[in-house]
Design a protein around this motif. Sequence first.
Motif, PDB file in Angstrom:
ATOM      1  N   THR A  78       5.677  15.518 -18.845  1.00 25.84           N
ATOM      2  CA  THR A  78       5.531  14.182 -18.546  1.00 25.84           C
ATOM      3  C   THR A  78       6.160  13.085 -19.174  1.00 25.84           C
ATOM      4  O   THR A  78       6.530  12.209 -18.740  1.00 25.84           O
ATOM      5  CB  THR A  78       3.843  14.087 -18.508  1.00 25.84           C
ATOM      6  N   SER A  79       6.510  13.339 -20.403  1.00 33.53           N
ATOM      7  CA  SER A  79       7.286  12.380 -21.233  1.00 33.53           C
ATOM      8  C   SER A  79       8.038  13.003 -22.300  1.00 33.53           C
ATOM      9  O   SER A  79       7.396  14.005 -22.930  1.00 33.53           O
ATOM     10  CB  SER A  79       6.467  11.186 -21.519  1.00 33.53           C
ATOM     11  N   ILE A  80       9.234  12.442 -22.927  1.00 29.65           N
ATOM     12  CA  ILE A  80       9.899  12.977 -23.966  1.00 29.65           C
ATOM     13  C   ILE A  80      10.183  11.541 -24.823  1.00 29.65           C
ATOM     14  O   ILE A  80      10.600  10.567 -24.262  1.00 29.65           O
ATOM     15  CB  ILE A  80      11.091  13.552 -23.658  1.00 29.65           C
ATOM     16  N   GLY A 101       9.250  15.052 -15.582  1.00 31.54           N
ATOM     17  CA  GLY A 101       9.126  15.345 -14.409  1.00 31.54           C
ATOM     18  C   GLY A 101       9.885  16.833 -14.102  1.00 31.54           C
ATOM     19  O   GLY A 101       9.332  17.612 -13.219  1.00 31.54           O
ATOM     20  N   ALA A 102      10.728  17.173 -15.408  1.00 33.35           N
ATOM     21  CA  ALA A 102      11.414  18.649 -15.141  1.00 33.35           C
ATOM     22  C   ALA A 102      10.415  19.755 -15.388  1.00 33.35           C
ATOM     23  O   ALA A 102       9.256  19.554 -16.162  1.00 33.35           O
ATOM     24  CB  ALA A 102      12.366  18.728 -16.219  1.00 33.35           C
ATOM     25  N   GLU A 103      10.566  20.852 -14.812  1.00 32.00           N
ATOM     26  CA  GLU A 103       9.588  22.128 -15.006  1.00 32.00           C
ATOM     27  C   GLU A 103      10.170  22.694 -16.080  1.00 32.00           C
ATOM     28  O   GLU A 103      11.385  23.397 -16.002  1.00 32.00           O
ATOM     29  CB  GLU A 103       9.542  22.654 -13.694  1.00 32.00           C
ATOM     30  N   VAL A 131       6.844  15.405 -27.127  1.00 29.08           N
ATOM     31  CA  VAL A 131       6.916  15.888 -25.756  1.00 29.08           C
ATOM     32  C   VAL A 131       5.629  16.023 -25.152  1.00 29.08           C
ATOM     33  O   VAL A 131       4.756  16.637 -25.897  1.00 29.08           O
ATOM     34  CB  VAL A 131       7.633  17.138 -25.623  1.00 29.08           C
ATOM     35  N   ARG A 132       5.328  15.070 -24.248  1.00 28.60           N
ATOM     36  CA  ARG A 132       3.761  15.585 -23.361  1.00 28.60           C
ATOM     37  C   ARG A 132       4.148  16.476 -22.182  1.00 28.60           C
ATOM     38  O   ARG A 132       5.075  16.249 -21.380  1.00 28.60           O
ATOM     39  CB  ARG A 132       3.438  14.304 -23.182  1.00 28.60           C
ATOM     40  N   TYR A 133       3.352  17.613 -22.326  1.00 30.17           N
ATOM     41  CA  TYR A 133       3.667  18.510 -21.272  1.00 30.17           C
ATOM     42  C   TYR A 133       2.212  18.498 -20.319  1.00 30.17           C
ATOM     43  O   TYR A 133       1.094  18.326 -20.930  1.00 30.17           O
ATOM     44  CB  TYR A 133       3.816  19.853 -22.018  1.00 30.17           C
TER      45      TYR A 133
END
Lengths: 732, 211, 329
Positions: A78-80, A101-103, A131-133
Amino acid sequence: MSEQNAGRGAAPQPPPPIPTPDPRYAWPEKPVLLGTKVKRLDGPDKVTGRARYTYDINRPGMIYGRIVRSPYPHAKITSIDVTAAGKAPGVKAVLAWKDPGAEVVYQGDPVAAVAADTEDRARDAARLVRVRYEPLPHVSSEAQAMAAGAPKWHSAQENTSPGAQQETGDLAAGFQQAAHVVEATYSTHVITHVCLETHGTVCEWDGDRLTAWVTTQGVHQCAEGFARALDIPQSNVRVITQFMGGGFGSKFAPDAQGLICARLAKTANAPVKLMLDRKEEHLDTGNRPSAFAQVRAGVAGDGRLTAFDGRSWGTGGAGAVSNFPLPYLYQFPNRRRAHTNVYINAGQQRAMRAPGHPQGCFLTEILMDELADRVKMDPVEFRIRNAPPQAPNQMWIEYFTRGARQFGWEKRHPTGDPSAGPIKTGMGVSAHLWGGGGRGSHAHVDITSDGSVTVKCGTQDIGTGTRTIVTVVAAETLGLPVSAVKAEIGDTNYPLSGGSGGSTTAASVSPAIRIASINARDALFARIAPVLGTTAGDLVAEDGRIHVKTDPGKGLAWKDACKHLGPESISVDGEWAAGLSSSGTSGVQFAEVTVDVETGVVRIKRILAMQDCGLIVDRLTAESQVYGGVIAAINFALFEDRLLDRVTGQMVNPNMEWYLLAGMSDIPQIDVVLNNMPERGVIGIGEPPTVSTASAIANAVRNATGVTIRSLPLHPHKVLAAIEEQRAGGTA
Amino acid sequence: MSSRKDELSDRPEASAVSRRDFLKSTGVGGLAAAAAGASEVEAQTGPRAVGPGAVPVTLTVNGKRIDLQIEPRVTLLDALRNHANLTGNKRVCDRGSCGACTMIVDGRPVYSCSTLAIDVQGRQVRTVEGLAGDAGAMNPVQQAFCDADALMCGFCTPGFIVAATALLERTPNPTPEQIRRGLDGNICRCGTFVRIMEATVAAAAKGVRRV
Amino acid sequence: MKAFAYVNATSEKDAVAALAVDGIALPLAGGQDLLARMKDDIDTPDRVVNVKNALDASAAAAPGGGVRIGAAMKIVDLLDHAQIARMYPALIAAAGDIGTPQIRNQATVGGNINQRPRCWYFRNEEFVCYKKGGSRCFAVDGENQYHAIFGNDGPSHIVHPSSLAVPLVAYGARFRVVGSKGEREVVAADYFTMPTLQNVLKENVLDDDELLTHVILPAPGNVRSGHYEVRYKASHDWPLAFATVVLAMNGSTIQSGRVVLGAVAPVPWRSKPAEDALTGKPLNEATAAAAAEAAVSEARPMSGNAYKVQIARTTVKRAILKAAGIATV
């Protein structure tokens, strides 16, 4: 290459004839050095610690890189936020490797990176990258991935795809002809390469020219990878690998860490060293895919195989395939095989020493012993009956016969050691094939007026002894001792050569060196002939002298001859040509084991490895390859195992404590019989010796205990479970 | 599958709670003290604390004195590889499982990755670089490894050479069982064990005297 | 690992004082476990106190005919101690199987006793388990092939990792402990704690400001002892199960015995059923088999480690055979 080998594994063919080489270049009839035991030339550098690997490179002003990786097997980023990391002490560069947005699709998937003035500070700073996942459902086993309604390994991909589909003959008729049918499921597991020198790079920019010290199996291949990804001319990239600490198939491309390292170095305007740690190495540098096969096979009363029907699958991790040859080697006239690739959220597979063959061999060789039992035939006799006919690349019948005699196979009891006590002894056998063979390689030879000979080739020595082979071929050709020739390799400044994989290096490089050395020798003869009052065609180079063929007294010592060159040294090229190498090798291995049936612990007593490799260049390093391949397969059979937690999908043993590898006390007696076949030219030996051993060991365990274990590794829990099942009246 | 956000944190430092963290966090002053300036020497009673920033550390390596300025957390292995350019011994597992980092400290082989540099001040440290004689001639173990081809990629080799040297210095006539046990702390991935055994037996026959 | 301040303590008193500071302080002996835990961020102390020069590193006779071993004694030095080998052979057998030569050259007796579990959930930072302040044990539904087969009623299913703890319990050792409140002695069997929700962060009774300083072994008496370990790798591996038996003899009859199993429970596992099966029996193969069967009668394996029951049974049987001087594999 793997598909080609996969096909060969299932239907071996005699070799095509080797083209006759240009007689100028043909290997000598009576070699002085070829095939003898020549000591590894970089041994002294390695044993004294002088040898500098990528991990050892320290450049002026160098800083250290560290990658931030997903802890989740499957998640959306979601964010870095690299802000806090960028402000940490000593930090010179930060970058986000993926976008919001990357998986991420496996634990260890690279997400961001930092570079700082010390390793510790780089690690400290990496932990400050926020990093939010959003964790997503994952699959971490073949069964999980194939279950109805399973979560997807990737939001836009399916968990399976069809692999090889092959059918030959008439399956129904084949089973009709069968007097006995065996139905069983066999499997092998995922293992990682565990290169002792982890993957990594030192990158240093000079304007837009990049020098990269890379622990790689392919300097030229790696340079091309850097150039393409960084969008710079390939001539701007220099890759250096003088020494590297193991690759086993996993080190060809720059990979994420190489490209990240190059970008950090550009941003920081300083050389960056980025070496993976052991945990990262297990998670993100490749593995051998798993292999499963549900098999139904038939054998006639006279012991001939009649039919094979195999449904196979396996996982190569996140979006990566898992093919292997099946059935392996033996002649099933009617056969069908359907493979399914299964994808899970784990690191992607990469070629590992003889890709596909250890799997295909195991999934066939245990079956062979089970079929042999049905017709009450000795396993060696059974294999001889069903092996492809004897040919130079298909020597199994001879190796089975000679090997059985040498191993003492006649002492083997039929099945299940009847002796008293908990320690049971058993013997097993297995056979294998491999391709090898060479392709284009270039080389350059310089001979200077002081008599120095330098051979340059952009190949690399991954531990196999390539540096020594290059020297031996040149020295043989020039009639010199190896000490008089210097090999320069491991640098893209040297002529183009291929990557060291597929057991192709010796067969690619040796002809190129041979041809370049002949060209250099002939150029030298042309310059020396007038001095000796003869023609170039009358000269030979042997025993450190250049002399007239028919008059040994009429000549000069090498150094004296070269004095006449003056400033115009000999400087010639050479390129691989057909006729000096070929492909196709065969081997057979025998194993004797003990099994403690009260603890399930398997110990190996002896291994006998029969192997050919065409023309042996250096017998000492070739033998070491066989020992090495056998020991790698012992690890595959008994110890190593990439274990994922079945609930969270994360690797539970990403270290060298619980990822088990054999130590000195686990190594049995290993006997190597190398069959020199000079008429076949140079072929290659790195991979074939590792194919069979695990199967021979498993068959030996079966012989010792009377129970069949159809999966690797042969951990005590499996041995005990199989023994218990048999005791309880099961059909183990 | 239920969300595991509470078990898997994207801030790993929040998840690494030691027993002392957990207990101290309920105590007065614990957190405040833990957050104090990391680069200052702590004020305290009792023996002097040094660090956490870089401090002088003097090592005796291969008979020579090396003066370093390093943090207390730096291992002996990393101190020599990263700060003294002695890269002979390698970092492979960094957890005391593989032996590539084996060095000899006061005559005994140890895992230098599992040793703090600051802890071996005043001790005699020998690395693979220190085994050869003054003229650079290899010691019998190094020579035997070359003769027997007891190496391939060479990355495990310095660790094995140091371990074998330490073994033979203490046990000059080892049985095969003693050699195996003596080298059981080292791992090779290329599979050179068979020839390492041959080389160690040959070196024992020659005799290994401490340089 | 996180940066820390380093203290070189030179006496017990200094070591205790250096540990009793605000912030997190941990003692460093051989470092063969602590440094790895710090590299994996399982422990993140602000201060590390070197106790190798502060604690007793040698062995001496204890009043009453036993032996007093300093906690800082290195395993390699323990192995060299001929008298301890004569008096407590099972302890030396266990010590000889610890790790590798490199580990034995730095690891200490106290460190071996106090080392933290090898459980891969504990050791990997992604798993916030009970022992790290979390609220579950991942072994229950996960990969538990190396976890406990006894004592599984509590929250944690680790196996205690110490090789020495098992023979020390079997020989009836006591541990001397010092802290800011003074010193005390704890019987070895009481030192290790079965996990509960209240104590799960630790494996023993040591308070944060306490140090284990000595192991005190009583005079052995007329005993026969045996020790047997099963490991998968022969070179360097953790045991799958092991056992120490110490048998007080009355002629050729077993008067009483201590049977302690290792690598099978969160503590060294003393088996009363096995001991009952030995009392008053002749020391022979039949007794060994019966005691081994009794030893595993209470086993409650997890989903992936039932095989350890058979291995544990075998270690007890073979340890008794060793005590009897009967040849075994």
